[in-house]
Design a protein around this motif. Structure first.
Motif, PDB file in Angstrom:
ATOM      1  N   ARG A 147      46.810  39.606  55.181  1.00 19.27           N
ATOM      2  CA  ARG A 147      46.445  40.839  55.876  1.00 19.27           C
ATOM      3  C   ARG A 147      45.530  41.676  54.995  1.00 19.27           C
ATOM      4  O   ARG A 147      45.334  41.378  53.817  1.00 19.27           O
ATOM      5  N   LYS A 148      45.006  42.728  55.595  1.00 14.77           N
ATOM      6  CA  LYS A 148      44.111  43.640  54.895  1.00 14.77           C
ATOM      7  C   LYS A 148      44.862  44.349  53.763  1.00 14.77           C
ATOM      8  O   LYS A 148      46.028  44.724  53.912  1.00 14.77           O
ATOM      9  N   LEU A 149      44.181  44.507  52.637  1.00 17.92           N
ATOM     10  CA  LEU A 149      44.744  45.192  51.471  1.00 17.92           C
ATOM     11  C   LEU A 149      45.179  46.607  51.841  1.00 17.92           C
ATOM     12  O   LEU A 149      44.463  47.327  52.534  1.00 17.92           O
ATOM     13  N   ARG A 150      46.351  46.985  51.359  1.00 11.93           N
ATOM     14  CA  ARG A 150      46.885  48.337  51.575  1.00 11.93           C
ATOM     15  C   ARG A 150      47.001  49.061  50.237  1.00 11.93           C
ATOM     16  O   ARG A 150      47.130  48.435  49.191  1.00 11.93           O
ATOM     17  N   HIS A 151      47.030  50.380  50.305  1.00 12.17           N
ATOM     18  CA  HIS A 151      47.190  51.203  49.098  1.00 12.17           C
ATOM     19  C   HIS A 151      48.489  50.867  48.371  1.00 12.17           C
ATOM     20  O   HIS A 151      48.553  50.968  47.147  1.00 12.17           O
ATOM     21  N   THR A 152      49.504  50.479  49.110  1.00 14.32           N
ATOM     22  CA  THR A 152      50.823  50.252  48.523  1.00 14.32           C
ATOM     23  C   THR A 152      50.996  48.855  47.927  1.00 14.32           C
ATOM     24  O   THR A 152      52.025  48.582  47.308  1.00 14.32           O
ATOM     25  N   ASP A 153      50.024  47.970  48.125  1.00 11.10           N
ATOM     26  CA  ASP A 153      50.161  46.613  47.590  1.00 11.10           C
ATOM     27  C   ASP A 153      50.171  46.620  46.071  1.00 11.10           C
ATOM     28  O   ASP A 153      49.339  47.272  45.438  1.00 11.10           O
ATOM     29  N   ARG A 154      51.103  45.873  45.505  1.00  5.87           N
ATOM     30  CA  ARG A 154      51.233  45.773  44.047  1.00  5.87           C
ATOM     31  C   ARG A 154      50.302  44.675  43.555  1.00  5.87           C
ATOM     32  O   ARG A 154      50.543  43.496  43.778  1.00  5.87           O
ATOM     33  N   ARG A 155      49.246  45.074  42.880  1.00  6.42           N
ATOM     34  CA  ARG A 155      48.228  44.138  42.421  1.00  6.42           C
ATOM     35  C   ARG A 155      48.243  43.960  40.904  1.00  6.42           C
ATOM     36  O   ARG A 155      47.528  43.115  40.375  1.00  6.42           O
ATOM     37  N   GLY A 156      49.032  44.729  40.209  1.00  9.82           N
ATOM     38  CA  GLY A 156      48.997  44.764  38.747  1.00  9.82           C
ATOM     39  C   GLY A 156      49.306  43.469  38.041  1.00  9.82           C
ATOM     40  O   GLY A 156      48.821  43.235  36.933  1.00  9.82           O
ATOM     41  N   ASN A 185      40.301  39.250  38.463  1.00  7.95           N
ATOM     42  CA  ASN A 185      41.530  40.030  38.288  1.00  7.95           C
ATOM     43  C   ASN A 185      41.230  41.521  38.275  1.00  7.95           C
ATOM     44  O   ASN A 185      41.881  42.304  38.970  1.00  7.95           O
ATOM     45  N   ARG A 186      40.249  41.901  37.486  1.00  5.72           N
ATOM     46  CA  ARG A 186      39.888  43.315  37.344  1.00  5.72           C
ATOM     47  C   ARG A 186      39.430  43.897  38.682  1.00  5.72           C
ATOM     48  O   ARG A 186      39.792  45.017  39.038  1.00  5.72           O
ATOM     49  N   PHE A 187      38.637  43.134  39.432  1.00  6.72           N
ATOM     50  CA  PHE A 187      38.173  43.639  40.721  1.00  6.72           C
ATOM     51  C   PHE A 187      39.362  43.953  41.625  1.00  6.72           C
ATOM     52  O   PHE A 187      39.437  45.039  42.206  1.00  6.72           O
ATOM     53  N   LEU A 188      40.298  43.022  41.757  1.00  5.74           N
ATOM     54  CA  LEU A 188      41.435  43.255  42.641  1.00  5.74           C
ATOM     55  C   LEU A 188      42.271  44.440  42.164  1.00  5.74           C
ATOM     56  O   LEU A 188      42.666  45.295  42.958  1.00  5.74           O
TER      57      LEU A 188
END
Length: 173
Positions: free
Chosen positions: A7-16, A26-29
């Motif tokens: 799904r589309k990326l959300r503000h709440t997605d944990r990408r760290g 990695n840095r872009f995401l």
């Protein structure tokens, strides 16, 4: 592994914790994908296993000189001005996804299925003759399996290879 959701990326997605082995991806995401999406510059879709981001793909509209397509014998009736394409700008899957069991190894294919869906939407809304990408060294085989062909040879083997997939073969209706 639970069912994977794309799904589309959300503000709440944990990408760290995302790590595909490519620092630039990695840095872009982690640092830029959401901001670019908020600014309307691109849209990023994430593959999630539970709440873990295990892959992503970033898309944006672009245009390409039709002479480049004609030079590689793509069988398209094209005008003289640049034609619309969907640019697959970035794509990555986590290292452990690629190294683990079969179900998780299919994440790249799931993301490519999302690219196909979005290409059909773009074509219906504003026009799109295909999907363009710059495949990093070592990934050309993956893209070729998904219908991409070499559009421009890279200057050196360390440079990305420009590849193109014609809409009719990549994302038929």
């Amino acid at each position: 592994m639970t069912d994977v959701e794309v799904r589309k990326l959300r503000h709440t997605d944990r990408r760290g914790l995302f790590d595909c082995g490519e620092p630039v991806l990695n840095r872009f995401l982690k640092e830029r994908a959401r901001q670019a999406q908020d600014r309307g510059q691109s849209v990023t879709y994430v593959a999630l296993d539970g709440d873990e981001v295990i892959g992503y793909v970033t898309l944006l509209p672009a245009a390409i000189d039709p002479e480049l397509l004609r030079a590689r014998a793509f069988d398209l009736s094209l005008p003289r001005q640049p034609v619309p394409v969907l640019l697959l700008a970035r794509m990555g899957t986590t290292i452990d996804t690629r190294e683990s069991g079969t179900a998780r190894r299919r994440i790249g294919t799931l993301l490519m299925d999302e690219v196909r869906r979005r290409a059909r939407e773009v074509r219906a809304l504003v026009g799109c003759v295909g999907v363009l990408t710059d495949a990093k060294p070592g990934s050309q085989g993956f893209y070729a399996r998904h219908g991409f062909a070499v559009l421009e040879d890279p200057p050196t083997s360390a440079d990305p290879t420009r590849m193109f997939a014609v809409f009719e073969t990549f994302a038929p209706s």
